[in-house]
Design an enzyme around this catalytic site. Sequence first.
Site, PDB file in Angstrom:
ATOM      1  N   GLY A  95     -11.265   4.319   4.468  1.00 39.59           N
ATOM      2  CA  GLY A  95     -12.527   3.686   4.869  1.00 39.59           C
ATOM      3  C   GLY A  95     -12.940   3.942   6.316  1.00 39.59           C
ATOM      4  O   GLY A  95     -14.131   4.121   6.607  1.00 39.59           O
ATOM      5  N   ASP A 123       0.827  -1.208   0.000  1.00 35.48           N
ATOM      6  CA  ASP A 123       0.000   0.000   0.000  1.00 35.48           C
ATOM      7  C   ASP A 123       0.869   1.270   0.000  1.00 35.48           C
ATOM      8  O   ASP A 123       1.868   1.334   0.724  1.00 35.48           O
ATOM      9  CB  ASP A 123      -0.883  -0.045   1.261  1.00 35.48           C
ATOM     10  CG  ASP A 123      -2.110   0.822   1.148  1.00 35.48           C
ATOM     11  OD1 ASP A 123      -2.572   1.043   0.017  1.00 35.48           O
ATOM     12  OD2 ASP A 123      -2.618   1.281   2.200  1.00 35.48           O
ATOM     13  N   HIS A 124       0.459   2.249  -0.768  1.00 31.68           N
ATOM     14  CA  HIS A 124       1.063   3.602  -0.734  1.00 31.68           C
ATOM     15  C   HIS A 124       2.574   3.613  -0.695  1.00 31.68           C
ATOM     16  O   HIS A 124       3.177   4.190   0.219  1.00 31.68           O
ATOM     17  CB  HIS A 124       0.550   4.379   0.488  1.00 31.68           C
ATOM     18  CG  HIS A 124      -0.854   4.844   0.342  1.00 31.68           C
ATOM     19  ND1 HIS A 124      -1.228   5.868  -0.499  1.00 31.68           N
ATOM     20  CD2 HIS A 124      -1.991   4.411   0.937  1.00 31.68           C
ATOM     21  CE1 HIS A 124      -2.525   6.047  -0.422  1.00 31.68           C
ATOM     22  NE2 HIS A 124      -3.022   5.171   0.439  1.00 31.68           N
TER      23      HIS A 124
HETATM   24  P1  13P Z   1      -8.044   4.479   6.882  1.00 33.76           P
HETATM   25  O1  13P Z   1      -6.817   4.382   7.754  1.00 33.76           O
HETATM   26  O2  13P Z   1      -8.719   5.789   7.009  1.00 33.76           O
HETATM   27  O3  13P Z   1      -8.953   3.325   7.095  1.00 33.76           O
HETATM   28  O4  13P Z   1      -7.541   4.424   5.370  1.00 33.76           O
HETATM   29  C1  13P Z   1      -7.000   3.239   4.882  1.00 33.76           C
HETATM   30  C2  13P Z   1      -6.405   3.425   3.548  1.00 33.76           C
HETATM   31  O5  13P Z   1      -6.944   4.093   2.687  1.00 33.76           O
HETATM   32  C3  13P Z   1      -5.163   2.693   3.277  1.00 33.76           C
HETATM   33  O6  13P Z   1      -4.647   2.972   2.015  1.00 33.76           O
END
Ligand code: 13P
Length: 291
Positions: A217, A82-83
Amino acid sequence: MSIVNAKDMLLKATEEKYAVGAFNITNLIQMEAVVETAVEKKAPLIIQTSVTPSKFLNPKVLVAVYRTLAESAPIPICLHLDHCSDVEYCKQCADAGYTNIMIDASKQDFEENIRQTKQICDYCHGLGNISVEGELGTVSGVEDQVKVAEDEAALCDPEQALKFVDQTGVDIFAPAIGTAHGVYKTKDPKLDFDRLQKIAEMINGKQARIPLVIHGGTGLKPDVARKLVSLGGSKFNVSTDLKHALIDTTYDYISSHRDEYNPGKIDIAVKEGIKAKIEYWIDLLGSAGKA
Ligand code: 13P
């Protein structure tokens, strides 16, 4: 059936109007908890790691545990980075066996975002069946090493989105539409549903078929989450909620069991806390029974 990349899984979700929960984990107990719950709910699953826990645990260890759990699970499961804004680390995780990579060059200018995202797409597609997520516009808040102040956040331009997916070859697309990482500061965050709808029409219509991701989310109200899914969000990211469950259940357990020195009992409590959260999200996103 179990080890898959995300694109086909998410195209099916888009067509059938549900979303696959993409759950960020920071340790192996959490990974077991998300897999166990998804198996119980017969739901397709995306396990995500941000860069810091990925480096801390070692991508090869994560992939080995993921493969062991996924191979014996009767549901499709992906392992997603992720990211990641570091092109070399994206490649390292792809080499280690992650099935999806998110190159996050959203803080760069448009042309540089395209250049880096295309570079990772070419690399991952060259390795085989690895799908790539890219982001356009910036999601505010803090997600691991990616920090975007509210006044820096920019929403995704639909015309640019079409150009972005076309020029990069990206498999999965994350448009910034007003959601934020972390805990929302207001009760009713201002989300741009019309923008999401327009992007979905352009990206998931005749010209391209690219599944869309909803970031941030945690804290979205159930009716808001359902609306985002109905408008085309088919990968739904949840991280902060699971971190809170981990810390809160650990704290509660230790506070009420001051004489207990069996760490396995904390692990059991944490696993139960995480499982309850995952069950909530799978039910809300409509993915139960879709594996
Ligand atoms: P939250 O931490 O707000 O649930 O976001 C999760 C997210 O988008 C991870 O890429």
